[in-house]
Design a protein around this motif. Structure first.
Motif, short mmCIF file in Angstrom:
data_model
loop_
_atom_site.label_atom_id
_atom_site.label_comp_id
_atom_site.label_asym_id
_atom_site.label_seq_id
_atom_site.Cartn_x
_atom_site.Cartn_y
_atom_site.Cartn_z
N ALA A 238 -7.25 13.47 -4.81
CA ALA A 238 -7.50 14.81 -4.12
C ALA A 238 -6.12 15.72 -3.97
CB ALA A 238 -8.12 14.67 -2.87
N VAL A 239 -5.02 14.84 -3.52
CA VAL A 239 -3.63 15.45 -3.42
C VAL A 239 -3.39 16.33 -4.86
CG1 VAL A 239 -1.19 14.99 -3.19
CG2 VAL A 239 -3.05 14.14 -1.41
N CYS A 240 -3.35 15.37 -5.69
CA CYS A 240 -3.03 15.83 -7.16
C CYS A 240 -3.84 17.20 -7.50
CB CYS A 240 -3.27 14.67 -8.04
SG CYS A 240 -1.76 13.41 -7.82
N ARG A 241 -5.04 17.02 -7.49
CA ARG A 241 -5.96 18.01 -7.81
C ARG A 241 -5.41 19.37 -7.27
NH1 ARG A 241 -10.08 15.22 -7.59
NH2 ARG A 241 -10.76 15.60 -5.33
N LEU B 296 0.79 -1.18 0.04
CA LEU B 296 0.15 -0.04 -0.04
C LEU B 296 0.90 1.45 -0.01
CD1 LEU B 296 -3.02 0.47 0.08
CD2 LEU B 296 -2.96 0.52 2.56
N VAL B 297 0.72 2.03 -1.00
CA VAL B 297 1.23 3.52 -0.86
C VAL B 297 0.44 4.51 -0.25
CG1 VAL B 297 0.33 4.28 -3.10
CG2 VAL B 297 2.64 5.08 -2.52
N ALA B 298 1.12 5.45 0.62
CA ALA B 298 0.42 6.20 1.42
C ALA B 298 0.13 7.61 0.51
CB ALA B 298 1.11 6.74 2.71
N ALA B 299 -1.34 8.44 0.62
CA ALA B 299 -1.35 9.53 -0.16
C ALA B 299 -0.65 10.75 0.39
CB ALA B 299 -2.75 9.94 -0.12
N VAL C 252 -6.69 5.66 -4.22
CA VAL C 252 -6.59 6.36 -5.41
C VAL C 252 -7.40 7.79 -5.30
CG1 VAL C 252 -7.24 6.69 -7.91
CG2 VAL C 252 -5.94 4.61 -7.24
N ALA C 253 -8.60 7.86 -4.57
CA ALA C 253 -9.62 8.87 -4.46
C ALA C 253 -8.71 9.85 -3.53
CB ALA C 253 -10.76 8.45 -3.74
N ASP C 254 -7.96 9.60 -2.51
CA ASP C 254 -7.15 10.41 -1.73
C ASP C 254 -5.83 10.85 -2.53
OD1 ASP C 254 -8.86 9.82 0.38
OD2 ASP C 254 -7.68 8.12 1.19
N ILE C 255 -5.22 10.17 -3.26
CA ILE C 255 -4.30 10.43 -4.10
C ILE C 255 -4.64 11.44 -5.36
CG2 ILE C 255 -2.39 9.87 -5.97
CD1 ILE C 255 -2.65 7.30 -4.37
N GLY D 62 -15.83 8.46 -10.61
CA GLY D 62 -15.52 9.29 -9.64
C GLY D 62 -14.37 9.11 -8.83
N LEU D 63 -13.48 8.42 -9.48
CA LEU D 63 -12.11 8.47 -8.82
C LEU D 63 -11.40 9.81 -8.58
CD1 LEU D 63 -10.72 4.88 -10.67
CD2 LEU D 63 -11.33 5.54 -8.33
N GLY D 64 -11.71 10.63 -9.82
CA GLY D 64 -10.81 11.85 -9.72
C GLY D 64 -9.63 11.73 -10.64
N ALA D 65 -9.66 10.63 -11.23
CA ALA D 65 -8.21 10.57 -12.15
C ALA D 65 -8.49 11.44 -13.49
CB ALA D 65 -8.04 9.13 -12.28
N ASP D 66 -7.50 11.79 -14.02
CA ASP D 66 -7.26 12.77 -15.00
C ASP D 66 -7.37 11.60 -16.32
OD1 ASP D 66 -7.17 15.65 -14.37
OD2 ASP D 66 -5.71 14.65 -13.24
#
Length: 378
Positions: free
Chosen positions: A166-169, A129-132, A161-164, A190-194
């Motif tokens: 949000a960070v990227c956005r 697991l990777v941390a956001a 991924v949803a947390d990641i 709804g993942l928020g990915a580009d």
């Protein structure tokens, strides 16, 4: 007859898919770029498939680019977004993780070698697991792209991924998500990915087909140049039958997803318990809870994973030691090494991946695994 439990590698083509593409492979074979009636019918079929894929991914129809599979989709996203960012604002920094699929890892290396990118490869914990917040710390003013897999193809761990996203956005950095293993099992809208990559043959579609969903506001430099098909993002005559197959497979998988995921997860958990109780020393790999419903992977210290697979095949069970893209390699899994396993233990890995339609008691498979491990131990 063999019991095929390697669906993470590939799945059989669904009957509904075969029925949908048969006319296209026979009577309706037009080129979608042609202006005559046959071309128009092919173009209509292509755009209908694009709408189906878009609905499954929760994106606009025009965001969908058909590709030859997940590998090309990952390459198009990473090279296309990365090179465009480098050209427009000099951004040559890429953030990814230590457990990505080879199509992501090798594309990152290509960008570093050919385009001068600096790659930050984030570590993972013992569950993969990777941390956001680790992603947040890695971002820089010159970060062109973050690339993270939603679910790992070897151990099944599902990333936040949803947390990641949000960070990227918040930082204005595009996020690419490799959802090849997750499609049909996890919600992708709804993942928020580009950008999101999927592959047809993991869903009951055809091998050699896939798609990249990429938001129109994201600059994307084409990787394939030519006639300007796919709105200039991926040149080459479209594989209409493959696109239709992907559209049908996506639509069915999304319709069945919640019921199938819950049912298969229950069978998976029963199987995991049976293996851990019957096979001395066996350890589950990946996150115990944040994992694909369809994947159960283990290490069994003291035995060779490939040898166990041969014994299982003699018993009529087909499984794998991990990624099909590593077939024939003697190197231990980079995923297991990143998760903290030593090389010797990593070579004992066994992965079972289940179909959406599984409803059988898999305890005989656990007994077969126990017998195979016992015969090879010591």
């Amino acid at each position: 007859m063999s019991l095929y439990l390697d669906h993470a590698a590939t799945t059989p083509v669904r009957r509904e898919v075969l029925e949908a593409i048969t006319p296209i492979l026979t009577a309706e074979f037009g080129n979608p770029s042609s202006s005559h009636a046959a071309g128009e019918r092919a173009r209509d079929a292509l755009e209908s498939a694009r709408r189906r894929v878009g609905r499954a991914l929760g994106v606009r129809t025009g965001d969908v680019v058909f590709t030859s599979g997940g590998t090309e989709a990952n390459n198009l996203a990473m090279q296309g977004i990365g090179v465009a960012a480098a050209a427009s604002r000099g951004a040559r920094h890429l953030v990814t993780t230590s457990i990505e699929h080879s199509s992501v890892r090798e594309t990152a290396r290509f960008l570093a070698r050919v385009h001068g990118f600096e790659v930050t490869e984030l570590s993972v914990d013992g569950h993969g697991l990777v941390a956001a917040d680790g992603v947040a710390r890695a971002l820089r003013d010159d970060t062109a792209l973050v690339a993270v897999g939603l679910a790992n193809n070897e151990i099944g761990t599902v990333q936040p991924v949803a947390d990641i996203a949000a960070v990227c956005r918040e930082r204005g950095v595009p996020l690419h998500v490799d959802a090849v293993q997750a499609a049909g099992w996890l919600p992708l809208a709804g993942l928020g990915a580009d950008s999101i990559a999927i592959s047809g043959h993991k869903l009951g579609g055809l091998q050699g087909t896939g798609a990249l969903a990429v938001r129109r506001r994201i600059p994307l430099e084409p990787v394939l140049h030519g006639g300007g098909q796919e709105r200039g993002r991926r040149s080459g005559t479209e594989n209409v039958a493959g696109a239709v197959a992907l559209g049908v497979a996506c639509e069915i998988a999304e319709r069945e997803r919640e019921e199938a995921a819950a049912r298969v997860a229950r069978i998976r958990d029963e199987f995991i318990a049976a293996v851990l109780s019957r096979v001395p020393g066996a350890r589950l790999t990946g996150h115990p809870d944040r994992r694909l419903p369809s994947t159960a992977s283990f290490v069994i210290p003291g035995v060779n994973g490939e040898s166990v697979l041969l014994e299982l095949e003699r018993s009529g069970v087909l499984a794998s030691s991990g990624s099909a893209c590593r077939a024939g390699s003697t190197e231990p899994s980079h995923v297991l090494l990143a998760a903290g396993f030593d090389a010797q233990t990593a070579r004992t890995a066994i992965r079972f991946s289940f179909p959406r339609g599984v409803d059988a008691d898999l305890s005989p498979v656990a007994r077969a695994l126990a017998a195979a491990a016992a015969s090879l131990a010591g």
